[in-house]
Design an enzyme around this catalytic site. Structure first.
Site, PDB file in Angstrom:
ATOM      1  N   HIS A   1       0.814  -1.214   0.000  1.00  0.00           N
ATOM      2  CA  HIS A   1       0.000   0.000   0.000  1.00  0.00           C
ATOM      3  C   HIS A   1       0.847   1.263   0.000  1.00  0.00           C
ATOM      4  CE1 HIS A   1       1.007   0.814   4.201  1.00  0.00           C
ATOM      5  NE2 HIS A   1       0.902  -0.490   4.392  1.00  0.00           N
TER       6      HIS A   1
ATOM      7  N   GLU B   1      -2.665  -6.947   7.113  1.00  0.00           N
ATOM      8  CA  GLU B   1      -1.350  -6.896   7.739  1.00  0.00           C
ATOM      9  C   GLU B   1      -1.305  -7.795   8.973  1.00  0.00           C
ATOM     10  OE1 GLU B   1       1.649  -6.873   7.869  1.00  0.00           O
ATOM     11  OE2 GLU B   1       2.336  -4.794   7.722  1.00  0.00           O
TER      12      GLU B   1
END
Length: 342
Positions: A114, A192
């Site tokens: 990201h 994550e």
């Protein structure tokens, strides 16, 4: 009309070739022409047909765009002519700055971490916390989209995590590449790593408290689990939008091995559904992408933690046969060049 010089031809000539497809009411989208102008201006001879195929595929997925079977061969033929090849000749094994054309690959999975957030700017453990992208992160994501176009890597499918920073990065890339025409599959298993009690704290602060060796155990070893967060913190996390609909029990901290186990079913689906000679985009996070690479390469667990996953830097995972890894490499969005194998 401003001319963009290509290898032996001006873009004015190339645009006329593309415009042949507009006859008989087949309207060529200006965006497709503009995007290919960029590819034509930047890429050397021999790349045109492969990159044009990506624009053709993306154009077919968008509306309004009327298409018939006789248009694609005419556009492909004109591109091949400008590239100095007979229209029927394959574009296989062409190279751009040492980067192999995707037309020579069976399947390519493009992994992208990201864009920048406030946590990444502060070098803090973010984990399951859910900050949005900064404007710099959005700009970087759009640059990734342009890079994928230039290298003929327009994805047929897009996957991301349920965390906002991953979702916004995927949306920005898709908007740049395909005007948002490809659906984005959001999967919590790509989230994550849960950094437990470390979440929200800066790495420097934790290093000062526990020492560099202990920090490395928590961050980079295969089985190292950070301290767990409290029950109240976990309850607040699971009530947030990325986790709101999940029914299964979730840990209060994770090791890299636990993330690899979580990611594995999704990774198998991604690889198996990537079409031959096509590509799939996966927008994830440092640890989830590190786990995918470990699964792809069947790396020794001790080595997986040392992989560097920079923000918004595409990593190409190339498969040349069923389950057979071809090559793994970075593609740098700033230099627009191949950065070598991982």
């Amino acid at each position: 009309m401003r001319e963009l010089s290509g290898p032996g031809h001006s873009f004015t000539t190339f645009e006329r070739g593309i415009s042949d497809g507009a006859r008989d009411g087949h309207r060529v989208r200006p965006r497709a022409v503009r995007l290919h102008a960029e590819c034509w201006a930047r890429c050397p001879r021999g790349r045109t047909t492969a990159s044009l195929a990506s624009i053709i595929r993306s154009s077919r997925a968008r509306r309004p765009f009327r298409w018939s079977r006789d248009v694609e061969p005419r556009i492909r033929g004109r591109a091949a002519e400008l590239a100095g090849r007979p229209p029927g000749e394959s574009a296989h094994r062409t190279h751009v700055r040492g980067f192999e054309s995707t037309s020579d690959l069976r399947r390519t999975v493009v992994l992208v971490r990201h864009g920048a957030t406030a946590a990444s700017e502060l070098d803090a453990f973010c984990g399951w916390l859910d900050p949005p992208l900064l404007q710099s992160g959005r700009r970087a994501a759009r640059r990734v989209g342009r890079l994928l176009i230039a290298h003929g890597l327009v994805p047929q499918a897009v996957f991301c995590s349920t965390l906002t920073r991953s979702s916004q990065t995927a949306e920005a890339i898709v908007a740049e590449v395909l005007d948002g025409a490809v659906p984005i599959h959001r999967d919590w298993r790509l989230n994550e790593r849960h950094y437990g009690a470390l979440q929200g704290r800066s790495k420097d602060q934790v290093r000062d408290e526990v020492g560099a060796d202990q920090l490395r155990v928590w961050r980079r070893t295969w089985d190292g689990v950070p301290p767990e967060c409290s029950e109240s913190e976990q309850t607040a996390l699971l009530a947030s939008p990325p986790f709101a609909n999940l029914k299964e029990p979730l840990p209060r901290a994770e090791s890299l091995a636990m993330v690899a186990e979580r990611v594995a079913p999704s990774w198998r689906t991604i690889v198996e559904t990537t079409p031959a000679s096509g590509s799939t985009l996966v927008v994830g996070h440092s640890t989830s992408l590190r786990a995918m690479i470990a699964l792809a390469e069947q790396r020794i667990p001790g080595e997986a933690g040392d992989l560097e996953i920079p923000l918004t830097t595409p990593i190409l995972v190339e498969f040349r046969g069923p389950g057979r890894l071809g090559q793994l490499r970075y593609l740098d969005p700033v230099t627009d060049d191949d950065q070598g194998t991982l």
